[in-house]
Design a protein around this motif. Sequence first.
Motif, mmCIF file in Angstrom:
data_model
loop_
_atom_site.group_PDB
_atom_site.id
_atom_site.type_symbol
_atom_site.label_atom_id
_atom_site.label_comp_id
_atom_site.label_asym_id
_atom_site.label_seq_id
_atom_site.Cartn_x
_atom_site.Cartn_y
_atom_site.Cartn_z
ATOM 1 N N UNK A 1 0.776 -1.439 -0.105
ATOM 2 C CA UNK A 1 0.031 -0.062 0.010
ATOM 3 C C UNK A 1 0.854 1.298 -0.028
ATOM 4 N N UNK A 2 1.884 1.177 0.847
ATOM 5 C CA UNK A 2 2.444 2.647 0.993
ATOM 6 C C UNK A 2 3.450 2.718 -0.145
ATOM 7 N N UNK A 3 4.039 1.823 -1.046
ATOM 8 C CA UNK A 3 4.933 2.022 -2.082
ATOM 9 C C UNK A 3 3.744 2.214 -3.109
ATOM 10 N N UNK A 4 2.737 1.843 -3.386
ATOM 11 C CA UNK A 4 1.629 2.102 -4.189
ATOM 12 C C UNK A 4 1.160 3.684 -4.109
ATOM 13 N N UNK A 5 1.100 4.414 -2.857
ATOM 14 C CA UNK A 5 0.862 5.477 -2.746
ATOM 15 C C UNK A 5 1.996 6.534 -2.384
ATOM 16 N N UNK A 6 3.179 6.187 -3.014
ATOM 17 C CA UNK A 6 4.429 7.119 -3.193
ATOM 18 C C UNK A 6 4.883 7.864 -1.835
ATOM 19 N N UNK A 7 4.874 6.959 -0.742
ATOM 20 C CA UNK A 7 5.324 7.309 0.838
ATOM 21 C C UNK A 7 6.724 7.995 0.560
ATOM 22 N N UNK A 8 6.869 8.913 1.432
ATOM 23 C CA UNK A 8 8.146 9.712 1.289
ATOM 24 C C UNK A 8 9.072 9.424 2.585
ATOM 25 N N UNK A 9 8.422 9.479 3.637
ATOM 26 C CA UNK A 9 8.880 9.521 5.035
ATOM 27 C C UNK A 9 8.480 8.185 5.716
ATOM 28 N N UNK A 10 9.338 7.117 5.699
ATOM 29 C CA UNK A 10 8.902 5.582 6.167
ATOM 30 C C UNK A 10 9.686 5.179 7.422
ATOM 31 N N UNK A 11 8.696 5.167 8.502
ATOM 32 C CA UNK A 11 9.403 4.710 9.868
ATOM 33 C C UNK A 11 8.811 3.160 10.166
ATOM 34 N N UNK B 1 10.545 7.334 -1.676
ATOM 35 C CA UNK B 1 10.992 7.222 -0.354
ATOM 36 C C UNK B 1 12.381 8.006 -0.194
ATOM 37 N N UNK B 2 12.406 9.091 0.778
ATOM 38 C CA UNK B 2 13.453 10.057 0.745
ATOM 39 C C UNK B 2 13.855 9.952 2.232
ATOM 40 N N UNK B 3 13.246 9.269 3.261
ATOM 41 C CA UNK B 3 13.425 9.079 4.443
ATOM 42 C C UNK B 3 13.129 7.628 4.890
ATOM 43 N N UNK B 4 13.882 7.082 5.777
ATOM 44 C CA UNK B 4 13.779 5.633 6.030
ATOM 45 C C UNK B 4 14.278 5.373 7.464
ATOM 46 N N UNK B 5 13.430 4.941 8.591
ATOM 47 C CA UNK B 5 13.838 4.382 9.870
ATOM 48 C C UNK B 5 13.618 3.032 9.923
ATOM 49 N N UNK B 6 14.262 2.166 10.151
ATOM 50 C CA UNK B 6 14.233 0.927 10.518
ATOM 51 C C UNK B 6 14.925 0.346 12.034
ATOM 52 N N UNK B 7 14.334 -0.629 12.780
ATOM 53 C CA UNK B 7 14.919 -1.200 13.786
ATOM 54 C C UNK B 7 15.083 -2.585 13.525
ATOM 55 N N UNK B 8 15.889 -3.280 14.613
ATOM 56 C CA UNK B 8 16.163 -4.641 14.753
ATOM 57 C C UNK B 8 16.538 -5.101 13.051
#
Length: 390
Positions: A109-119, A139-146
């Motif tokens: 869903x988020x890819x098909x709706x052109x997400x910019x800031x993904x956490x 996507x120009x901002x990405x936060x990931x854990x583990x």
Amino acid sequence: MPIRRNKRVQKCKDDRFSNLPDDILHQILSFNDTKYAVQTCLLSKRFKNLWKTLPDLSFDSMNFNRVFCFKRFVLDVLTHRDPSVDIGKFSLTRRDRIDKSFMTKVIDYVVSHNVKDLSLPVDWGEFRLPQRLIECESINSLLMETFRPEILPGHWFGFVGLQDLHLSRMQFHYESQQPFDPFSSCPNLRSLYLGDCYLSGFSVFRITGHQLINFSLSNFIIANRGRIELLAPMLTSFSFENSIPQCFALVDLPALSNVNVQVFLPHQFFRSNPTKQKAADALTNMFRVLRHARFVTLSYDTIEILAKAPNRLQHQPSPFMELEKMKLKMQLEENSIAISPHVTAYLLSASGYHATLEVEVERVKTTFSSPDPVGIPSFSTVDLTLDFWE
């Protein structure tokens, strides 16, 4: 009569809020979890469908009693929101391991709706990121854990449009004699944070960032005598916090301006002279890499390492040739050290002593603390010895 007047006043206030433009109401609602933004639909007709056009969505499983309710709510929101509205910011927080089917639907869903800031602060488990997410150019901002590189196709990043990357609670293990350079496929990367990180299995951890401006390491360990190679000609800000001194390959960082070094070293490592010397060598080697810095901040522990290895500093040239201001964060307690002349000479002589020296003194209360006060990640494979500094 007073009661009617109060009602009219209250109605006027409600109308004033409801008459705000959608973009302002969206901004107000974005400060809360999407669960509470959806609940505003009960306030009035004005808010009935407002949540469906929210560009910023935030979901936290802690706001739900059961995981099933959390997943159903997330998917219901995505299903019923206005499909013509792209996503600006999307955050999904889940403490337990994610469900593969659920996460796949969310990512689609988020890819098909052109997400910019993904956490995505979630426990990925055995999940592998789909290629369509890696190739998402919005996507120009990405936060990931583990985070583990095994969840990436080919163990490498490929976010072409990515500018800001924040990775924490992660492990890298890469068996190869070749440099491990996971971010070389992110040509637009400008800010990189790596926290609570344990790396092993390779000799060189290379950070290639031709557009990289800000780089931060926190609670960072690289084992097997590996070294860090930083290829970032535009880097202006570097931060190294709560970490044991690491071995850096000597590279040129001509644009470097701001440096913050808050080294952590367990006090039991100071029991032998060889250990003191190794710590000082690793630190002075790092300073040579950071030699172009103009504004430098050093912690008390960093100064302590230098002060307890005076013989090493006598044979080291002063590193900061372009220094304008140095800030030393000192501590005032029973066993605190003073800034010795040989440390001052080492830090300031290259600038001709023209740099401004600022000393910030913190009064420290003597209290019982745990053996791990800064939270070095407790990976079972971590061996906190100094062998990897040689």
